[in-house]
Motif scaffolding. Structure first.
Motif: not given
Length: 331
Positions: A179-207
C-alpha cells in the motif's frame, strides 16, 4: 507442582482494541497430551484481530494469541517429543498465547533450534508455517516450477516478507503488492521480482503487463474484499486463487460461473490449522521452516515490539496497516 500466576490479555466480549484487558490468571499443571510453557516472546497476527472483533467468533471470556516461544516447564502424560527445560515455539489452537505462562496442547509445539532466538521463534511460527503451506502445498495445476509468476498481496507484512524470500529461493518470480512505495521497496529488498503500489496503480493491469498478458499461475491473497475481483483477472487459464485471510473484510458471495468465464480458474480458502492438524504434519512443516531460516535464505524481520500491557496499541497499528514485517509482544 506449583500453580504459578500469569499476566494475560483477555477479552470479555467481541469488539475493538479497547476490549483487550490485562488480567492475572492462575495456571495449573498440564494434563495428558499437554505442556506448561513459560513464554519469552509472543507473536502478533491478524487472526488475533479477527478473533477479537468477532469475525471469527469464540465463547467468552477469551485469552488471545496463537504464537509464542519460550521454555517448557512441565509435560503431561503421553508427551514424548518435549521435556521440561526444552526451548520451544509454536503456532497453535486454542488461542491463549498473550501471557507469561500457559498450559496448552503439546501437539503443535516444536523444539526450537538453539540457533534461533526466542524472539525470532515467536515471530516466525504462524507466519512462516503459513508461507510454507502456501508455497509448498497450495499449488496450481501442475505445481510451480522455477521461473513461474505468482502474485502475493500484502507482501510487506510478516507472511509476505517471508514468502518473498522463500519464493526467490525456489526460483519463483513473485509479484508483490503493497500500500505504499516504502512497503514496495521493502518487498523488493526481500526478494520480490516486481512490486506494485495498489493505491497508485491498477494492479491487475500491471500484472498483465509484467507477464506479457499471460497472467500468473497463482494469487496468494490475505486481503480479501478489496483485492478479490481484480485478483481473479490476474490469473492465467486454470490458475489458482488462494485466499488465506480477510484483512479488508470478508469476500462477498459470488457466482461460480465467473470462474469459468475467467479461464476455468480454481478457488481455495486455506487455513493453517488444517495443515497442522497432526503432530507429524506440524513437525514436518516446522522442520522445513527451521531449515530455510537456519540456512539464511529466509531472514525473519521484526519491525515492531510492544510490551504485553501495550497490546491495545499493537492491535490499532496492525489494523491501520502501520506495521511491516513481524510484530512481537515482549514480556
Amino acid at each position: 507442582m506449583s500453580n504459578p500466576l500469569s499476566r494475560a490479555i483477555r477479552i470479555d466480549q467481541h469488539g475493538g482494541s479497547e476490549e483487550l484487558k490485562l488480567v492475572q490468571v492462575a495456571v495449573g499443571d498440564p494434563g495428558p497430551g499437554e505442556i506448561r510453557i513459560r513464554h519469552h516472546a509472543v507473536g502478533l497476527n491478524f487472526i488475533d484481530v479477527y478473533q477479537r472483533s468477532g469475525l471469527y467468533p469464540f465463547a467468552m471470556p477469551l485469552q488471545l494469541g496463537m504464537e509464542a516461544a519460550g521454555v517448557v516447564e512441565a509435560v503431561g502424560a503421553g508427551v514424548t517429543h518435549l521435556q521440561a527445560g526444552d526451548r520451544a515455539a509454536y503456532a497453535s489452537n486454542p488461542p491463549g498465547a498473550y501471557c507469561n505462562v500457559r498450559v496448552m496442547p503439546a501437539k503443535c509445539v516444536c523444539k526450537l533450534p538453539d540457533a534461533i532466538s526466542f524472539e525470532t521463534g515467536a515471530a516466525m511460527m504462524l507466519k512462516g508455517l503459513t508461507a510454507q503451506y502456501l508455497l509448498k502445498k497450495t499449488l496450481p495445476q501442475g505445481g510451480l516450477q522455477s521461473g513461474d509468476f505468482v502474485l502475493f498481496h500484502a507482501a510487506a507484512g510478516g507472511v509476505g516478507l517471508i514468502a518473498c524470500q522463500w519464493a526467490k529461493a525456489l526460483g519463483l518470480h513473485l509479484i508483490a503488492t503493497a500500500g505504499s512505495e516504502e512497503k514496495c521497496a521493502l518487498a523488493l529488498a526481500h526478494g520480490a521480482q516486481h512490486a506494485i503500489n495498489y493505491r497508485a496503480e491498477d494492479f491487475a493491469a500491471r500484472v498483465k503487463e509484467i507477464t506479457d498478458g499471460k497472467g500468473v499461475k497463482v494469487v496468494y491473497d490475505s486481503v480479501g474484499k478489496d483485492t478479490w475481483d481484480k485478483s481473479l483477472d490476474c490469473l492465467a487459464p486454470f490458475g489458482l486463487m488462494a485466499s488465506f485471510g480477510n484483512a479488508s473484510g470478508p469476500v462477498a458471495p459470488f457466482a461460480p460461473g465467473i470462474l469459468g468465464a475467467k479461464g476455468s480458474i480454481y478457488v481455495t480458502r486455506q487455513t493453517l490449522f488444517t495443515h497442522i492438524a497432526t503432530r507429524e504434519s506440524t513437525q514436518a512443516m516446522a522442520d522445513e521452516l527451521f531449515e530455510v531460516v537456519g540456512s539464511g535464505k529466509v531472514k525473519i524481520r521484526i519491525d515492531q515490539r510492544y510490551r504485553l500491557e501495550d497490546v491495545q496499541q499493537a492491535h490499532k497499528d496492525l489494523e491501520a496497516r502501520q506495521t511491516t514485517g513481524c510484530t512481537i509482544l515482549t514480556l
